[in-house]
Design a protein around this motif. Structure first.
Motif, PDB file in Angstrom:
ATOM      1  N   CYS A  87     113.594   5.163 -27.003  1.00 33.78           N
ATOM      2  CA  CYS A  87     113.353   6.509 -26.484  1.00 33.78           C
ATOM      3  C   CYS A  87     114.555   6.962 -25.670  1.00 33.78           C
ATOM      4  O   CYS A  87     115.102   6.192 -24.885  1.00 33.78           O
ATOM      5  CB  CYS A  87     112.096   6.535 -25.616  1.00 33.78           C
TER       6      CYS A  87
ATOM      7  N   PRO B 207     120.318  12.963 -33.260  1.00 31.75           N
ATOM      8  CA  PRO B 207     120.911  12.574 -34.538  1.00 31.75           C
ATOM      9  C   PRO B 207     121.718  13.733 -35.137  1.00 31.75           C
ATOM     10  O   PRO B 207     121.326  14.895 -34.996  1.00 31.75           O
ATOM     11  CB  PRO B 207     119.693  12.267 -35.428  1.00 31.75           C
TER      12      PRO B 207
ATOM     13  N   TRP C 216     108.943  14.206 -37.876  1.00 34.90           N
ATOM     14  CA  TRP C 216     109.938  13.134 -37.929  1.00 34.90           C
ATOM     15  C   TRP C 216     111.060  13.470 -38.902  1.00 34.90           C
ATOM     16  O   TRP C 216     110.828  14.044 -39.960  1.00 34.90           O
ATOM     17  CB  TRP C 216     109.301  11.832 -38.420  1.00 34.90           C
TER      18      TRP C 216
ATOM     19  N   GLN D 276     114.601   4.575 -40.722  1.00 37.27           N
ATOM     20  CA  GLN D 276     114.662   5.055 -39.349  1.00 37.27           C
ATOM     21  C   GLN D 276     113.938   6.393 -39.283  1.00 37.27           C
ATOM     22  O   GLN D 276     114.166   7.266 -40.111  1.00 37.27           O
ATOM     23  CB  GLN D 276     116.118   5.225 -38.948  1.00 37.27           C
TER      24      GLN D 276
ATOM     25  N   THR E 217     112.990   9.562 -36.573  1.00 33.34           N
ATOM     26  CA  THR E 217     113.314  10.142 -35.281  1.00 33.34           C
ATOM     27  C   THR E 217     112.465  11.381 -35.079  1.00 33.34           C
ATOM     28  O   THR E 217     112.389  12.236 -35.963  1.00 33.34           O
ATOM     29  CB  THR E 217     114.808  10.517 -35.201  1.00 33.34           C
TER      30      THR E 217
ATOM     31  N   TYR F  49     114.153  12.513 -27.860  1.00 33.36           N
ATOM     32  CA  TYR F  49     114.247  11.905 -29.186  1.00 33.36           C
ATOM     33  C   TYR F  49     113.733  10.472 -29.113  1.00 33.36           C
ATOM     34  O   TYR F  49     114.205   9.671 -28.312  1.00 33.36           O
ATOM     35  CB  TYR F  49     115.688  11.923 -29.707  1.00 33.36           C
TER      36      TYR F  49
ATOM     37  N   GLN G  21     113.118   7.185 -31.530  1.00 32.12           N
ATOM     38  CA  GLN G  21     113.540   6.612 -32.813  1.00 32.12           C
ATOM     39  C   GLN G  21     112.743   5.348 -33.095  1.00 32.12           C
ATOM     40  O   GLN G  21     112.605   4.494 -32.222  1.00 32.12           O
ATOM     41  CB  GLN G  21     115.030   6.280 -32.728  1.00 32.12           C
TER      42      GLN G  21
END
Length: 171
Positions: A82, A87, A113, A124, A126, A133, A135
């Motif tokens: 967190c 990204p 997401w 992954q 996010t 954000y 992840q």
């Protein structure tokens, strides 16, 4: 144009569906600890308090170094971070429109997401549209169409409770 689609993982391509299986000890797992800004850190600390003890049937097994900004389940199989930096595939908290077939947007139980498949086979996820954000990384050994959405379903209540909707900081 809203390029972020709201739909269940069950409607996405089966390749997105990841199941948790074959885990090892978190004592072997290390993870880079994010350094959230002063606005984001309290949200991440609240998320840490709200996180479930089990995700997709796997017990909580936090990685090293221990931090309120990271969590894990099933050894290194499921890792949450967190307060990460935005990204590059997100603009204003939403998934950027592009031609990358390995990055798409989707929603699970009220949490949006960015979903990315990496070259090594890991996934992954996010959060998008939240003030921090978050992840979630699933190890490459995880695959299977039936249980994958459980990871994000199990995390959704904690994310919704701790991380309000909005746009996270630009850093």
């Amino acid at each position: 144009m809203n390029i972020f689609r709201h739909r269940s993982l069950a409607l996405l391509a089966p390749a997105l569906l990841i199941a948790v299986a074959g885990c090892s000890s978190a004592d072997d797992a290390t993870v880079a600890v994010p350094r959230p800004d002063a606005r984001t850190a309290p949200l991440c600390r609240q998320l840490h308090r709200e996180l479930p003890g089990k995700v997709d049937g796997e017990r909580r097994d936090d990685p090293r170094p221990r931090s309120v900004y990271t969590a894990g389940w099933g050894g290194p199989a499921i890792i949450l971070r967190c307060g990460i930096v935005r990204p590059p595939k997100m603009i204003d908290g939403k998934v950027a429109q592009g031609d990358d077939p390995n990055a798409i947007g989707g929603g699970v139980d009220g949490v949006d997401w960015l979903m990315e498949k990496h070259d090594d086979g890991s996934w992954q996820f996010t959060t998008a549209g939240r003030r921090a954000y978050v992840q979630v990384t699933l190890a490459k050994e995880l695959s299977g169409p039936d249980d994958s959405s459980e990871v994000l379903i199990d995390l959704a209540p904690a994310v919704k409770k701790a991380i309000p909707e909005g746009i996270a900081s630009m850093r």
